[in-house]
Design an enzyme around this catalytic site. Structure first.
Site, mmCIF file in Angstrom:
data_model
loop_
_atom_site.group_PDB
_atom_site.id
_atom_site.type_symbol
_atom_site.label_atom_id
_atom_site.label_comp_id
_atom_site.label_asym_id
_atom_site.label_seq_id
_atom_site.Cartn_x
_atom_site.Cartn_y
_atom_site.Cartn_z
ATOM 1 N N ASP A 176 62.048 64.548 79.103
ATOM 2 C CA ASP A 176 62.074 65.587 78.040
ATOM 3 C C ASP A 176 60.956 65.748 77.098
ATOM 4 O OD1 ASP A 176 64.592 66.452 79.066
ATOM 5 O OD2 ASP A 176 65.469 65.379 79.134
ATOM 6 N N MET A 219 69.596 75.098 83.423
ATOM 7 C CA MET A 219 70.108 74.386 82.226
ATOM 8 C C MET A 219 71.986 74.754 81.867
ATOM 9 S SD MET A 219 67.783 72.737 80.927
ATOM 10 C CE MET A 219 68.173 72.033 79.207
ATOM 11 N N MET A 236 59.628 71.467 76.998
ATOM 12 C CA MET A 236 61.010 71.830 75.922
ATOM 13 C C MET A 236 60.060 72.050 74.557
ATOM 14 S SD MET A 236 64.620 70.449 76.118
ATOM 15 C CE MET A 236 64.021 68.942 77.164
ATOM 16 N N SER A 288 67.708 60.828 83.142
ATOM 17 C CA SER A 288 66.979 61.218 82.238
ATOM 18 C C SER A 288 66.804 60.638 80.889
ATOM 19 C CB SER A 288 67.529 62.401 81.473
ATOM 20 O OG SER A 288 67.193 63.491 80.358
ATOM 21 N N HIS A 298 63.211 61.996 84.799
ATOM 22 C CA HIS A 298 63.094 63.064 84.195
ATOM 23 C C HIS A 298 62.936 62.922 83.064
ATOM 24 C CE1 HIS A 298 64.082 67.583 83.641
ATOM 25 N NE2 HIS A 298 64.926 67.034 82.883
ATOM 26 N N HIS A 306 60.031 68.046 82.555
ATOM 27 C CA HIS A 306 60.698 69.134 81.097
ATOM 28 C C HIS A 306 60.073 69.671 80.242
ATOM 29 C CE1 HIS A 306 65.178 70.850 80.057
ATOM 30 N NE2 HIS A 306 63.974 71.901 80.654
ATOM 31 N N ASP A 319 70.596 70.301 84.625
ATOM 32 C CA ASP A 319 70.272 69.714 84.261
ATOM 33 C C ASP A 319 71.270 69.791 82.409
ATOM 34 O OD1 ASP A 319 69.228 68.206 81.750
ATOM 35 O OD2 ASP A 319 67.724 69.030 82.052
ATOM 36 N N MET A 370 59.328 67.631 74.112
ATOM 37 C CA MET A 370 59.411 68.765 72.616
ATOM 38 C C MET A 370 58.518 68.763 72.328
ATOM 39 S SD MET A 370 63.755 67.373 72.476
ATOM 40 C CE MET A 370 64.800 66.800 74.310
HETATM 41 C C1 DX5 Z 1 68.107 68.289 76.762
HETATM 42 C C2 DX5 Z 1 67.660 67.217 78.188
HETATM 43 C C3 DX5 Z 1 68.452 67.152 79.489
HETATM 44 C C4 DX5 Z 1 69.473 66.246 78.538
HETATM 45 C C5 DX5 Z 1 70.450 65.761 80.126
HETATM 46 O O1 DX5 Z 1 67.609 69.388 76.681
HETATM 47 O O2 DX5 Z 1 67.072 69.113 78.933
HETATM 48 O O3 DX5 Z 1 67.702 66.509 80.556
HETATM 49 O O4 DX5 Z 1 68.594 64.585 78.317
HETATM 50 O O5 DX5 Z 1 71.034 64.654 78.622
HETATM 51 P P1 DX5 Z 1 73.444 64.802 79.240
HETATM 52 O O6 DX5 Z 1 73.353 64.173 80.361
HETATM 53 O O7 DX5 Z 1 73.314 63.340 78.227
HETATM 54 O O8 DX5 Z 1 73.146 65.870 78.991
HETATM 55 ZN ZN ZN Z 2 65.967 68.039 80.683
#
Ligand code: DX5
Ligand code: ZN
Length: 223
Positions: free
Chosen positions: A35, A137, A68, A8, A33, A66, A175, A37
């Site tokens: 993220d 999640m 968000m 990630s 991955h 991903h 995740d 946001m």
């Molecule tokens: C959280 C993200 C994850 C995050 C995971 O909202 O979706 O992908 O980066 O990080 P760790 O493994 O540190 O929980």
């Molecule tokens: Zn994520």
């Protein structure tokens, strides 16, 4: 049994991206991955769309975004143009989930739906046949480095049973809060795509990838 770790990028140091992508390529990482946001659905902001297009040039690995964000459909076309191979949207924000999944699939990419810790699997009942990925999640979305929510294990187990009973194609992704001590539990419950952020990027990335891959091999090879 095919199991992958998906780094990630949220936990990576932006100053080391080029070096880290070199490690991903060298270690044959299959999926990264990312993220995305909007500071609205989650109280954080991460990558910009242009950044994703720039990073695309550093690897052939799958880009698994991903989303968000409150309005996921809005970003899909640009993300696909930037070279995204897979997009996962949150069931909690999709006003018309069925339609949004079809929209994702219309671009010929993998379509995923994520559900937060407190969201029941029930909302996915009618869309399982359409999905390439279901993301469980195991933390509330928005930040790396949070603690794994224990009841996510039960949900992965239930989802795996649904997948087997229905003979569905989707991959179970998990995740949030994954570390070397709990990865075995999520795999045993049925997760096959393991997103790892802070546990992978702390200290040496290359050594950590080996550590997780060795652990996975040990799990696979232990009867
Ligand atoms: C959280 C993200 C994850 C995050 C995971 O909202 O979706 O992908 O980066 O990080 P760790 O493994 O540190 O929980
Ligand atoms: Zn994520």
């Amino acid at each position: 049994m095919d199991i992958i770790i998906s780094p990630s990028l949220l936990s990576a140091n932006v100053c080391n991206y080029a070096e880290d992508f070199g490690v991903f390529n060298q270690k044959d990482i299959k999926s990264i991955h990312i993220d995305l946001m909007d500071g609205h659905y989650v109280p954080n902001i991460s990558f910009g769309l242009d950044q994703i297009a720039s990073l695309r040039k550093l690897t052939d690995a799958e880009f698994d975004v991903h989303l968000m964000v409150t309005d996921p459909d809005k970003f899909v076309e640009t993300l696909v143009e930037a070279g995204t191979n897979s997009i996962t949207i949150h069931a909690e924000v999709a006003t018309h989930l069925y339609k949004s999944i079809h929209y994702l699939k219309s671009f010929g990419i993998k379509a995923g739906v994520a559900i937060n810790p407190a969201t029941s699997l029930q909302c996915l009942e009618y869309v399982y046949p359409l999905l390439n990925r279901v993301l469980i999640m195991s933390v509330e979305p928005g930040f790396g480095g949070q603690a794994f929510v224990p009841f996510a294990l039960e949900k992965i187990k239930q989802l795996n049973k649904i997948k087997e009973d229905g003979n569905y194609d989707f991959t179970i992704q998990v995740d949030g809060g994954i570390n070397i001590d709990n990865i075995e539990d999520v795999i045993k419950c049925g997760a096959r795509d393991i997103v790892i952020g802070s546990s992978l990027f702390k200290q040496d990335l290359s050594e950590n990838i080996d550590l997780f891959n060795n652990k996975i091999n040990e799990i696979i090879n232990t009867p």
